[in-house]
Scaffold this motif. Structure first.
Motif, PDB file in Angstrom:
ATOM      1  N   ASN A 155       2.362  15.049 -54.872  1.00  0.00           N
ATOM      2  CA  ASN A 155       0.989  14.839 -55.323  1.00  0.00           C
ATOM      3  C   ASN A 155       0.946  14.855 -56.848  1.00  0.00           C
ATOM      4  O   ASN A 155       1.584  15.686 -57.480  1.00  0.00           O
ATOM      5  N   GLY A 156       0.199  13.913 -57.408  1.00  0.00           N
ATOM      6  CA  GLY A 156       0.039  13.866 -58.860  1.00  0.00           C
ATOM      7  C   GLY A 156       1.238  13.310 -59.601  1.00  0.00           C
ATOM      8  O   GLY A 156       1.282  13.335 -60.831  1.00  0.00           O
ATOM      9  N   ALA A 157       2.211  12.757 -58.878  1.00  0.00           N
ATOM     10  CA  ALA A 157       3.430  12.238 -59.528  1.00  0.00           C
ATOM     11  C   ALA A 157       3.168  10.958 -60.316  1.00  0.00           C
ATOM     12  O   ALA A 157       3.934  10.599 -61.200  1.00  0.00           O
ATOM     13  N   GLY A 158       2.092  10.250 -59.938  1.00  0.00           N
ATOM     14  CA  GLY A 158       1.769   8.999 -60.639  1.00  0.00           C
ATOM     15  C   GLY A 158       1.911   7.767 -59.759  1.00  0.00           C
ATOM     16  O   GLY A 158       1.808   6.641 -60.253  1.00  0.00           O
ATOM     17  N   LYS A 159       2.111   7.968 -58.451  1.00  0.00           N
ATOM     18  CA  LYS A 159       2.323   6.839 -57.533  1.00  0.00           C
ATOM     19  C   LYS A 159       1.107   5.894 -57.521  1.00  0.00           C
ATOM     20  O   LYS A 159       1.255   4.688 -57.660  1.00  0.00           O
ATOM     21  N   SER A 160      -0.088   6.490 -57.361  1.00  0.00           N
ATOM     22  CA  SER A 160      -1.297   5.650 -57.286  1.00  0.00           C
ATOM     23  C   SER A 160      -1.528   4.923 -58.595  1.00  0.00           C
ATOM     24  O   SER A 160      -1.908   3.747 -58.605  1.00  0.00           O
ATOM     25  N   THR A 161      -1.300   5.623 -59.705  1.00  0.00           N
ATOM     26  CA  THR A 161      -1.490   4.988 -61.013  1.00  0.00           C
ATOM     27  C   THR A 161      -0.562   3.789 -61.148  1.00  0.00           C
ATOM     28  O   THR A 161      -0.981   2.708 -61.581  1.00  0.00           O
TER      29      THR A 161
HETATM   30  N1  LIG Z   1      -8.889   7.686 -63.149  1.00  0.00           N
HETATM   31  C1  LIG Z   1      -8.303   8.805 -63.564  1.00  0.00           C
HETATM   32  N2  LIG Z   1      -8.875   9.596 -64.501  1.00  0.00           N
HETATM   33  C2  LIG Z   1      -8.264  10.714 -64.938  1.00  0.00           C
HETATM   34  N3  LIG Z   1      -7.072  11.168 -64.486  1.00  0.00           N
HETATM   35  C3  LIG Z   1      -6.461  10.427 -63.534  1.00  0.00           C
HETATM   36  C4  LIG Z   1      -7.038   9.235 -63.022  1.00  0.00           C
HETATM   37  N4  LIG Z   1      -6.201   8.721 -62.090  1.00  0.00           N
HETATM   38  C5  LIG Z   1      -5.155   9.567 -62.023  1.00  0.00           C
HETATM   39  N5  LIG Z   1      -5.300  10.588 -62.879  1.00  0.00           N
HETATM   40  C6  LIG Z   1      -4.351  11.689 -63.111  1.00  0.00           C
HETATM   41  O1  LIG Z   1      -3.064  11.125 -63.280  1.00  0.00           O
HETATM   42  C7  LIG Z   1      -2.067  11.911 -62.633  1.00  0.00           C
HETATM   43  C8  LIG Z   1      -1.311  11.085 -61.620  1.00  0.00           C
HETATM   44  O2  LIG Z   1      -2.191  10.800 -60.538  1.00  0.00           O
HETATM   45  P1  LIG Z   1      -1.854   9.771 -59.355  1.00  0.00           P
HETATM   46  O3  LIG Z   1      -3.104   9.671 -58.532  1.00  0.00           O
HETATM   47  O4  LIG Z   1      -1.301   8.526 -59.909  1.00  0.00           O
HETATM   48  O5  LIG Z   1      -0.726  10.564 -58.559  1.00  0.00           O
HETATM   49  P2  LIG Z   1      -0.175  10.334 -57.072  1.00  0.00           P
HETATM   50  O6  LIG Z   1       1.299  10.429 -57.152  1.00  0.00           O
HETATM   51  O7  LIG Z   1      -0.726   9.067 -56.510  1.00  0.00           O
HETATM   52  O8  LIG Z   1      -0.746  11.592 -56.299  1.00  0.00           O
HETATM   53  P3  LIG Z   1      -1.289  11.725 -54.769  1.00  0.00           P
HETATM   54  O9  LIG Z   1      -0.086  11.658 -53.884  1.00  0.00           O
HETATM   55  O10 LIG Z   1      -1.916  13.075 -54.776  1.00  0.00           O
HETATM   56  O11 LIG Z   1      -2.268  10.617 -54.543  1.00  0.00           O
HETATM   57  C9  LIG Z   1      -2.804  13.100 -62.025  1.00  0.00           C
HETATM   58  O12 LIG Z   1      -2.720  14.177 -62.918  1.00  0.00           O
HETATM   59  C10 LIG Z   1      -4.229  12.600 -61.903  1.00  0.00           C
HETATM   60  O13 LIG Z   1      -5.164  13.658 -61.953  1.00  0.00           O
END
Ligand SMILES: Nc1ncnc2c1ncn2[C@@H]1O[C@H](COP(=O)(O)OP(=O)(O)OP(=O)(O)O)[C@@H](O)[C@H]1O
Length: 251
Positions: free
Chosen positions: A37-43
């Motif tokens: 979680n929070g690794a940056g995958k969604s970004t």
């Molecule tokens: N729109 C946004 N505004 C502010 N911070 C963001 C935004 N999108 C993502 N973040 C932050 O960027 C970091 C990476 O988030 P991201 O959602 O890419 O992780 P993830 O790997 O997809 O996590 P998960 O498995 O929980 O979905 C996190 O600290 C998150 O809080």
């Protein structure tokens, strides 16, 4: 190489969501993006899909630098994303969901019989045996719904299929169903980006593995370069869990 990032980065205010991440997507291959979680995958996938713009680094499609201004632009280049909510209407039939929002593009708006047949044939071609395409899509299992979404993207001409944790809410058997469809999409020549936090789901279908941790890349490995045990060890957060166990013992 259809899609590639070179040293890509993204910050949201003071949060560094992604730093210096490089990855590649090739036709007929599955690139797995693994991270907690929070690794940056969604970004990362939102940058690939035209939802976010990267701040640093380069995004390339077919070897040429691009900067998508919208998801529409990414879709026009054949980059389709299947998000976890699947963008489906549960009470609407399987075939109507298959064509949701896209009838005019394929000229099938008024030919219901043809649309039903196309949906059934396409699902079958992807190995999805849904006998009655008239049933509400909400009556299908989670794995079947994911598979319908994948078949839909394949039919509408995706070259790259980005799948946002398609197996995370599923049990072993249903996850297996989705992994089969991912393999079929790959066999039809698509480049697949498979986001997951589960190395056991990634390994059977993955050709490349990008490991993310707190926004940075731990590396991109080919299948021959990493074993399933090494992948699991890198992803399991073993060191952090050990630290937590010590902390809890002390409390
Ligand atoms: N729109 C946004 N505004 C502010 N911070 C963001 C935004 N999108 C993502 N973040 C932050 O960027 C970091 C990476 O988030 P991201 O959602 O890419 O992780 P993830 O790997 O997809 O996590 P998960 O498995 O929980 O979905 C996190 O600290 C998150 O809080």
């Amino acid at each position: 190489m259809i899609l590639e990032t070179r040293g890509i980065g993204k910050t949201f205010g003071s949060v560094l969501a992604l730093r210096d991440v490089s990855m590649s997507v090739t036709a007929g291959q599955v690139t797995c993006v693994l991270g907690d979680n929070g690794a940056g995958k969604s970004t990362l996938i939102k940058i690939l899909a035209g939802v976010h713009r990267h701040d640093t680094g380069t995004l390339l499609v077919d070897g040429a630098e691009v900067s998508f201004a919208s998801p529409r632009e990414a879709l026009d280049r054949g980059i389709a994303t299947v998000y976890q909510d699947l963008a489906m209407i549960p009470l609407m039939s399987v075939w109507r969901n298959f064509f949701l929002g896209s009838e005019p593009r394929k000229g099938l708006a008024f030919d219901v019989a043809k649309a039903r047949r196309v949906a059934r044939d396409e699902l079958r071609a992807m190995g999805i045996d849904i006998r009655d395409v008239d049933q509400p899509v909400g009556t299908l299992s989670g794995g079947e719904r994911q598979s319908v979404a994948i078949a839909r993207a394949v039919y509408f001409g995706a070259r790259v299929l980005i799948l946002d944790e398609p197996t995370s809410a599923l049990g072993v058997k249903q996850a297996g169903v989705v992994l089969r469809y991912i393999a079929r999409a790959r066999d039809r020549g698509l480049g697949v980006v498979f986001i997951t936090h589960n190395p056991h789901h990634a390994y059977p279908v993955g050709d490349r593995f990008l490991l993310l941790n707190r926004g940075t890349s731990l590396g991109e490995y080919g299948k021959g370069e990493i074993t399933t045990q090494e992948l699991t060890a890198l992803m399991s957060g073993g060191a952090e869990l050990e630290e937590l166990a010590h902390e809890l013992e002390r409390e």
